[in-house]
Each structure stands twice: as structure tokens, then as C-alpha cells.
Design an enzyme around this catalytic site. Structure first.
Site, short mmCIF file in Angstrom:
data_model
loop_
_atom_site.label_atom_id
_atom_site.label_comp_id
_atom_site.label_asym_id
_atom_site.label_seq_id
_atom_site.Cartn_x
_atom_site.Cartn_y
_atom_site.Cartn_z
N GLU A 1 -68.39 -17.36 -47.58
CA GLU A 1 -69.69 -17.76 -46.80
C GLU A 1 -69.04 -18.61 -45.50
O GLU A 1 -68.94 -19.66 -45.74
CB GLU A 1 -70.42 -18.18 -47.50
CG GLU A 1 -71.82 -18.64 -46.88
CD GLU A 1 -72.70 -19.53 -47.73
OE1 GLU A 1 -74.12 -19.09 -47.49
OE2 GLU A 1 -72.19 -20.39 -48.16
N ASP B 1 -68.70 -18.36 -58.09
CA ASP B 1 -69.03 -19.18 -56.77
C ASP B 1 -67.90 -20.21 -56.87
O ASP B 1 -67.56 -20.88 -57.94
CB ASP B 1 -70.50 -19.66 -56.85
CG ASP B 1 -71.23 -18.97 -55.77
OD1 ASP B 1 -70.93 -19.32 -54.82
OD2 ASP B 1 -72.14 -18.39 -56.14
N HIS C 1 -79.06 -14.34 -52.68
CA HIS C 1 -80.11 -15.61 -53.33
C HIS C 1 -80.73 -16.63 -52.34
O HIS C 1 -81.59 -17.29 -52.67
CB HIS C 1 -79.30 -16.09 -54.34
CG HIS C 1 -78.06 -16.94 -53.66
ND1 HIS C 1 -77.13 -16.19 -53.33
CD2 HIS C 1 -77.86 -18.16 -53.60
CE1 HIS C 1 -76.11 -17.32 -52.83
NE2 HIS C 1 -76.93 -18.66 -52.93
N ASP C 2 -80.35 -16.33 -51.19
CA ASP C 2 -80.90 -17.19 -50.01
C ASP C 2 -81.66 -16.45 -49.10
O ASP C 2 -82.09 -17.14 -48.04
CB ASP C 2 -79.51 -17.78 -49.23
CG ASP C 2 -78.98 -19.08 -50.23
OD1 ASP C 2 -79.55 -19.74 -50.84
OD2 ASP C 2 -77.61 -19.28 -50.09
N ASP D 1 -68.24 -20.81 -51.28
CA ASP D 1 -69.56 -21.45 -50.77
C ASP D 1 -69.40 -22.44 -49.53
O ASP D 1 -68.71 -23.07 -49.60
CB ASP D 1 -70.61 -22.02 -51.79
CG ASP D 1 -71.73 -22.46 -51.46
OD1 ASP D 1 -72.52 -21.72 -50.94
OD2 ASP D 1 -71.83 -23.64 -51.04
#
Length: 554
Positions: free
Chosen positions: A260, A103, A330-331, A204
Site C-alpha cells: 500500500e 497484513d 476495507h477502507d 500497510d
């Protein structure tokens, strides 16, 4: 790792697996997943056919946002291990042909990062302008922007009498991407990791780095803070900053980058991900996942809207561009709990959803536990949840008149913790995740829902995913073929073709609990079923059972 295919970049045919390290595998019994735990499960990932893993943040962090608040970009969080552990993981993954991406969180840092500590120390500190500081306006915040995590985007600093900007949590100050010095520090840090041999980044919240002005947002409801993010999401001028990122870091290496990128519009896709102009190799789009907030009263999503959301990106992706394929991360909540059937058709719906998205054009990502059909958390108290933003929302609903019981039901259906419960490896205590007390409670269904049981079951969800991965890797048309949607108006069947050099493939999925008729012009009588989720089905049968799916070679 070098690319041995000169015709296509290595990542175009990759099968990717996302690891949330805190919940993946604990090697030392402290209840928290770690790097040695990941190393111990590399054989599992290799056997399934994965050749790319994305590891969520493992940098030092106060964990106000589970690692996305970074306090040191060039080290490892102690509870995860050491830099030596990471280098061992990288080496052993590469030995198995598995590439590793990390990340990259550069919209913000933790307020505990040395850069911010210096920036905060005084107005004349050389790093003051590395972050975004503003004076208040009429004794309140500089503007009416609302943080993505709730409340104002501004936090007051008593020592200096100014406010700093945080698009996310109040301990996550935004970096000032207009400052040349901080950009150079970021680029140097990125190259430092790439020189270690990692294979790229999942980037991210990158669409938030540009803030062209700090004016108030329109406020038709007369609320104190406005929850629109238009002033700090995909703003004009962001491509100039991203091209600097590409030129000073990414373009120097043979890597894979996936962004993202909330707020990126379809007509901009070429500037973001094409090989000629694009900044990144791929991007995550969330149109189909944002439908989770607009379902019917029964909580079901319109299948027609789902198809349209996915199809418009499939059509928009340029020939040399790429959209990442994703149903969980994960979100998000677990996909079966939202789109499928948790009880009556658990296995069938898990496989149907898998085939539906996996065979589209793009790099498919599977999130840990998705491959065994893990479900939402089965917690009965808000005290079992750990995610601060969703707990904040839980309390905020109560403060605004909702009963605690009602607010808990919303929390249970929406919390990001639903995907963060520990990985269910076997039927031993705590699902084999840890020998200690897990940082977060394990789902109680681990006694029957676990990887060990499914490895031995040829008809399991796990083995279905293994077959999907193998089929797509070995089938050029399912990697590069054109996508065409069929039965567009159907509210139960998702059907599409992939066409490539006179090879045709057909995917049909009944995303409902009812029998549904396949109504297409294609002749399937001579087609071969490559994979399906019901045994002994006649390839000519036009009536699909609940959550039945098939992949044809025509």
C-alpha cells in the site's frame, strides 16, 4: 508452498481475495468473525477459483483502528482464535492450493505494544529511540503536521514532557526506522512468520516510514495543522530503508508482497515493483479511487478521468512489474454504490465494473462481498457506524456549522464501514454470518442479496466472477498481454485491448445508464464473445445497452 512454474512467478496468474476477518464468518456465535469461520468457508473460496487470500490483521490489538494498531506481532487476537487455529487455516488453505498472505503493519504499533510501553517509561530507556520523540516548540507541538486521522500528529506525554509522533491515530505511535535495533526486531519478526509457511504480505502504509526532517509544512491558510502529508509520505531516502527490508527478509523466501504505497509516482514504479530493482512484487495505486472525492454535483465520476487514471498505470508498469487491480477494500465504499447503479441496473453494473478492471494487467483482488454485489450500509443513524476516524469527521463537520442531517449523509456516502458490514451468506438471521449479535449491523437487503441465492443462479454476479476468474487464468494473453486504451474521449464507454503473441482480446464496457455506440477501428464481426452480461447479444452489435460489457477474442 513451492512454485512449480519456473518461467513465471506463481503470483502473476493468481486470483486474490481479501478477507476482513471481523466481518467474514463467525464460528462461535460471539458476533465477531474468526479463524475457524474462515476455515469453514475455504470450500467456497476454492470453488470460485481463488488461489490467494489476504487476511487483514489478526494480531492482538486494542482495536482503536480495527486491528491496524498492533500490540503483539507474534500472536493471535483472542476473539479470532489461537495460533493453533491459524496454523490449521494455513495448512487447510495450502491443501486446497490457496496461498495465504497477512497484513504487515510496520509504520507504527499500538501504544499498548511492549516496545512502546518501554519507550514511554523514561527518556533513558534503551527503547526510547525505537519511536519518534521530540520536544515541543513555543509550548505547542513540535510542528504543524496534521494526522491522517485528523488533529495533530503529535501527542504529549506528561511524564517525560515530550511529544511522540503518530501519522495515524493518537494511540498508534510511529516506529523510528532510523534505529538499527528496532529494524532488526522487525526483520526477525517478519522471518518468524515466513518460517511458519505464510506466502507473503500486504504491506500497510509503507510509504510513510521515512521522515527526513520535522520542519513545519507551508501553511497558506493560516490553519493550526496542515493536512498535506508531503513530509512523511514517500520521502527521499525511503528506498534505502526498503532495500534493507528486502535484503533482510523478503528476498530470502518465495513469497508475494504487495505494498500500500500512497504517494508513489509513476516514474518511480520500476524502483518499487520491477523484478530487477523492485522492493515489492506489486503495489496498490489509488489514483482511480481518489476520483471519488472529485465527482460531479450528482455524485457521478467522470468515466474519462477513470480511464486515464487506470491507463497511465497500465502503461507505466514495466514488463516484469505489476500493479494490483482493485475496486474495493476495507477502507473504501462499495464500488456499485459509487460507480454503478444500486437499483435499476444493480446486476448489470456489478458485472460491468467487474469485467472492466479484472481483465487489465496485474494481480486482481476481490474484496469480500464484492463477488455478490454487496452495497453500502443502509444505516439511518450515526450510532450504527463503528469507524472512529469517520465518526470524528462527522462530528467535526457539525462543530463547523453543518447540520447533523447533512453530516449524516456525508458519513453514509464516505464511511469505511460501508465495506465492513458482515458478509451476507444466506437469508437466515444476520445473513448467516453469526448465530449471535453481530458486532456491526447487517445490511437489511441480505434477504435477497446473499451468496446462497447466487450460487444457484447461473446468471448471478457470483457466477459471473467465477467465470471471469477461470477465463483469465486459462488465457495467457489476459495475464501478460499489452494494454491499449480505445475511445479515450468517451464519457460512457471504457474499451481496451490486450495483445499477446498475435492473440488479441477486446474489452468493451458501457459505464452508463444510456445506450452508447461502440466506435472502434477493430473488426469485431468475426470475433467470439467469451463473456458478456446480456444474454443472446449479437457479437456484431455496435450499440451497447446500459452497463453492457463484453470480452472478445478477436
Amino acid at each position: 508452498m513451492k512454485n512449480t512454474n519456473t518461467l513465471h512467478p506463481w503470483w502473476e496468474s493468481a486470483a486474490a481475495y481479501q478477507i476482513y476477518p471481523r466481518s467474514f464468518m463467525d464460528s462461535n456465535g460471539d458476533g465477531v468473525g474468526d479463524l475457524q469461520g474462515i476455515i469453514s468457508r475455504l470450500p467456497y473460496l476454492s470453488e470460485l477459483g481463488f488461489d490467494l487470500i489476504w487476511i487483514c490483521p489478526i494480531y492482538p490489538s486494542p482495536n482503536d483502528d480495527n486491528g491496524y494498531d498492533i500490540s503483539d506481532y507474534q500472536n493471535i487476537q483472542k476473539e479470532y482464535g489461537t495460533m493453533e487455529d491459524f496454523e490449521e487455516l494455513l495448512h487447510k488453505a495450502h491443501e486446497r492450493g490457496i496461498r495465504v498472505i497477512m497484513d504487515l503493519v510496520v509504520n507504527h504499533t499500538s501504544s499498548s505494544h511492549p516496545w512502546f510501553i518501554e519507550s514511554r517509561s523514561s527518556k533513558d530507556n534503551p527503547k526510547r529511540d525505537w519511536y519518534i520523540w521530540k520536544d515541543g516548540k513555543d509550548n505547542v507541538e513540535p510542528n504543524n503536521w496534521e494526522s491522517i486521522f485528523g488533529g495533530s500528529t503529535w501527542e504529549y506525554d506528561e511524564k517525560s514532557g515530550q511529544y511522540f509522533l503518530h501519522v495515524f491515530g493518537k494511540t498508534m505511535p510511529d516506529i523510528n526506522w532510523e534505529n538499527t535495533q528496532v529494524k532488526k526486531a522487525i526483520f526477525d519478526m517478519i522471518c518468524w512468520w515466513l518460517d511458519k509457511g505464510i506466502d507473503g504480505f500486504r504491506v500497510d502504509a509503507i510509504s510513510h516510514i521515512k521522515k527526513p526532517d520535522f520542519n513545519d509544512m507551508p501553511n497558506p491558510k493560516n490553519e493550526r495543522y496542515v493536512s498535506s502529508f508531503d513530509k512523511h509520505m514517500n520521502q527521499s531516502g525511503i528506498l534505502d530503508l526498503l532495500n534493507e527490508l528486502k535484503e533482510n527478509a523478503f528476498s530470502k523466501y518465495d513469497i508475494f508482497t504487495v505494498a500500500e504505497a500512497n504517494g508513489v509516482r509513476i516514474e518511480e514504479i520500476e524502483e518499487w515493483v520491477s523484478s530487477e530493482k523492485g522492493i515489492f512484487n506489486s503495489l496498490f495505486q489509488f489514483d482511480h479511487l481518489n476520483l471519488w472525492n472529485v465527482g460531479s454535483e450528482e455524485g457521478k465520476i467522470s468515466i474519462k478521468k477513470l480511464k486515464n487514471a487506470l491507463t497511465k498505470w497500465q502503461k507505466a508498469a514495466p514488463m516484469d512489474g505489476n500493479v494490483a487491480l482493485v475496486m474495493e477494500n476495507h477502507d473504501l465504499v462499495r464500488s456499485i454504490s459509487r460507480f454503478g447503479s444500486e437499483d435499476k441496473y444493480w446486476k448489470e453494473s456489478a458485472k460491468c465494473l467487474a469485467l472492466m478492471y479484472y481483465m487489465q494487467k496485474g494481480v486482481p483482488f476481490i474484496y469480500q462481498g464484492q463477488e455478490i454485489g454487496m452495497l453500502n450500509a443502509d444505516y439511518e443513524s450515526h450510532l450504527d457506524f463503528r469507524d472512529d476516524p469517520t465518526l470524528f469527521a462527522y462530528q467535526d463537520r457539525i462543530n463547523n456549522g453543518m447540520s447533523p442531517a447533512e453530516s449524516l449523509q456525508v458519513l453514509k456516502k464516505s464511511s469505511r464501514d460501508n465495506s465492513r458490514t458482515p458478509m451476507q451468506w444466506d437469508a437466515s438471521p444476520h445473513a448467516g454470518f453469526t448465530t449471535g449479535t453481530p458486532w456491526m449491523k447487517v445490511n437489511q437487503n441480505y434477504h435477497w442479496l446473499n451468496a446462497e441465492v447466487q450460487k444457484e443462479d447461473e446468471d448471478s454476479i457470483l457466477n459471473f466472477y467465477k467465470k471471469l476468474i477461470k477465463i483469465k487464468k486459462e488465457t495467457t494473453g489476459l495475464i501478460y498481454g499489452d494494454y491499449k486504451l480505445l475511445m479515450e474521449e468517451s464519457e460512457s464507454i471504457y474499451a481496451y485491448t490486450r495483445e499477446y503473441e498475435e492473440k488479441n482480446y477486446l474489452v468493451v464496457c458501457n459505464l452508463s445508464e444510456e445506450l452508447s455506440e461502440l466506435q472502434i477501428d477493430l473488426d469485431i464481426t468475426k470475433g467470439e464473445i467469451l463473456i458478456s452480461n446480456y444474454e443472446d447479444r449479437n457479437s456484431k452489435e455496435m450499440l451497447l445497452k446500459p452497463y453492457e460489457c463484453r470480452l472478445y477474442s478477436l
